[in-house]
Design an enzyme around this catalytic site. Structure first.
Site, PDB file in Angstrom:
ATOM      1  N   ASP A  29     -13.017  59.114 158.578  1.00 58.57           N
ATOM      2  CA  ASP A  29     -13.361  57.954 159.405  1.00 58.57           C
ATOM      3  C   ASP A  29     -14.758  57.431 159.079  1.00 58.57           C
ATOM      4  OD1 ASP A  29     -10.919  58.099 160.619  1.00 58.57           O
ATOM      5  OD2 ASP A  29     -11.641  59.037 162.466  1.00 58.57           O
ATOM      6  N   THR A  32     -14.354  55.275 156.110  1.00 62.83           N
ATOM      7  CA  THR A  32     -13.654  54.048 156.476  1.00 62.83           C
ATOM      8  C   THR A  32     -14.607  53.060 157.144  1.00 62.83           C
ATOM      9  OG1 THR A  32     -11.584  55.274 156.760  1.00 62.83           O
ATOM     10  CG2 THR A  32     -11.713  53.094 157.763  1.00 62.83           C
ATOM     11  N   ASP A  68     -11.610  57.783 151.057  1.00 63.32           N
ATOM     12  CA  ASP A  68     -11.333  58.356 152.377  1.00 63.32           C
ATOM     13  C   ASP A  68     -10.015  59.119 152.397  1.00 63.32           C
ATOM     14  OD1 ASP A  68      -9.665  56.184 152.206  1.00 63.32           O
ATOM     15  OD2 ASP A  68     -10.371  55.186 154.017  1.00 63.32           O
ATOM     16  N   GLY A  69      -9.030  58.632 151.648  1.00 63.74           N
ATOM     17  CA  GLY A  69      -7.766  59.348 151.569  1.00 63.74           C
ATOM     18  C   GLY A  69      -7.899  60.685 150.863  1.00 63.74           C
ATOM     19  N   ASP A  86      -7.366  53.217 159.060  1.00 65.52           N
ATOM     20  CA  ASP A  86      -7.676  52.738 157.715  1.00 65.52           C
ATOM     21  C   ASP A  86      -6.968  51.411 157.431  1.00 65.52           C
ATOM     22  OD1 ASP A  86      -8.801  53.155 154.981  1.00 65.52           O
ATOM     23  OD2 ASP A  86      -6.698  53.301 154.432  1.00 65.52           O
ATOM     24  N   ASP A  90      -8.725  47.738 156.753  1.00 62.88           N
ATOM     25  CA  ASP A  90      -8.413  46.949 155.552  1.00 62.88           C
ATOM     26  C   ASP A  90      -8.139  45.501 155.909  1.00 62.88           C
ATOM     27  OD1 ASP A  90      -8.725  49.119 153.910  1.00 62.88           O
ATOM     28  OD2 ASP A  90      -6.581  49.538 153.698  1.00 62.88           O
TER      29      ASP A  90
END
Length: 230
Positions: A29, A32, A68-69, A86, A90
């Site tokens: 997070d 993100t 982040d993934g 996320d 985006d």
């Protein structure tokens, strides 16, 4: 298109980086949110006419979104909440980028009065593409793919910001290809959903019965007592 072709190689490439970021104590997070803030800065820079600065910030905003993934997988923090957060970020970042381009056109004395509507048209069709995927997946249907997904849109915007004379033609091309993507996804979902609900229910019922019979046979084998010879 890029997401389906390059997703696995990219995930493999950033996996070691995710392991390294795990040691920093950062959460997915955090990355993100960082990507969101940089993306907002990119939109503001573009709106102020600093297209090169905006392009650099677009690249920097893409890095946290890419990592982040990888961090979520490395730290075991992958979750539906994180994926939802996320995806929402985006969409917000995209709106700021396209909004910044629209503001840039609106304040450019040499731009046509109607030109600011072009980024908003792209934003509208892009939202439709995202909605189609979200709605299809909620129905258990695959809607990925198309000529102009988010990765392609970001790359196209980046090229337009770096080569300013190509910005308007690239935006028109984006609008056309994103519209084609929306049609592609609609047709893909339409074909998958062609089975009537009653027929689909019968198919699912047969599958459930077959699965139940298999489970029952396995249970009988486990619980059966072998006969003893006299």
């Amino acid at each position: 298109m890029f997401d389906g072709t390059f997703r696995k190689p990219v995930d493999a490439a950033v996996k070691p980086i995710g392991q390294a970021l795990k040691k920093t104590g950062l959460s997915p997070d955090h990355l993100t949110i960082l990507g969101l803030l940089v993306g907002i800065g990119a939109g503001v820079a573009i709106g102020a006419g600093r297209l090169w600065v905006g392009a650099a910030l677009v690249v920097l905003a893409a890095l946290p979104d890419l990592l982040d993934g990888a961090l979520a997988k490395a730290s075991g923090l992958s979750s539906q909440r994180g994926a939802f957060f996320d995806s929402t970020v985006d969409r917000v970042t995209d709106m700021f980028l396209l909004g910044g381009i629209a503001w840039y056109f609106a304040t450019d004395p040499g731009a046509a009065a109607e030109l600011p509507l072009l980024p908003f048209a792209i934003a509208g069709v892009s939202s439709l593409v995202s909605y189609q995927r979200a709605k299809a997946e909620s129905l258990g249907i695959d809607a990925k793919g198309g000529l102009m997904e988010r990765a392609e849109r970001i790359i196209a915007i980046l090229i337009g910001l770096v080569v300013n004379v190509l910005l308007v033609p690239i935006l028109w091309l984006m609008l056309v290809l994103t519209t084609i993507t929306a049609v592609q996804r609609f047709w893909k979902v339409w074909k998958q959903a062609a089975v009537a609900p009653v027929t689909q229910e019968r198919i699912e019922m047969r599958r459930s019965r077959r699965a139940g019979r298999r489970v029952a046979r396995i249970d009988r084998r486990r619980t059966s007592v072998p006969r003893r010879r006299p």
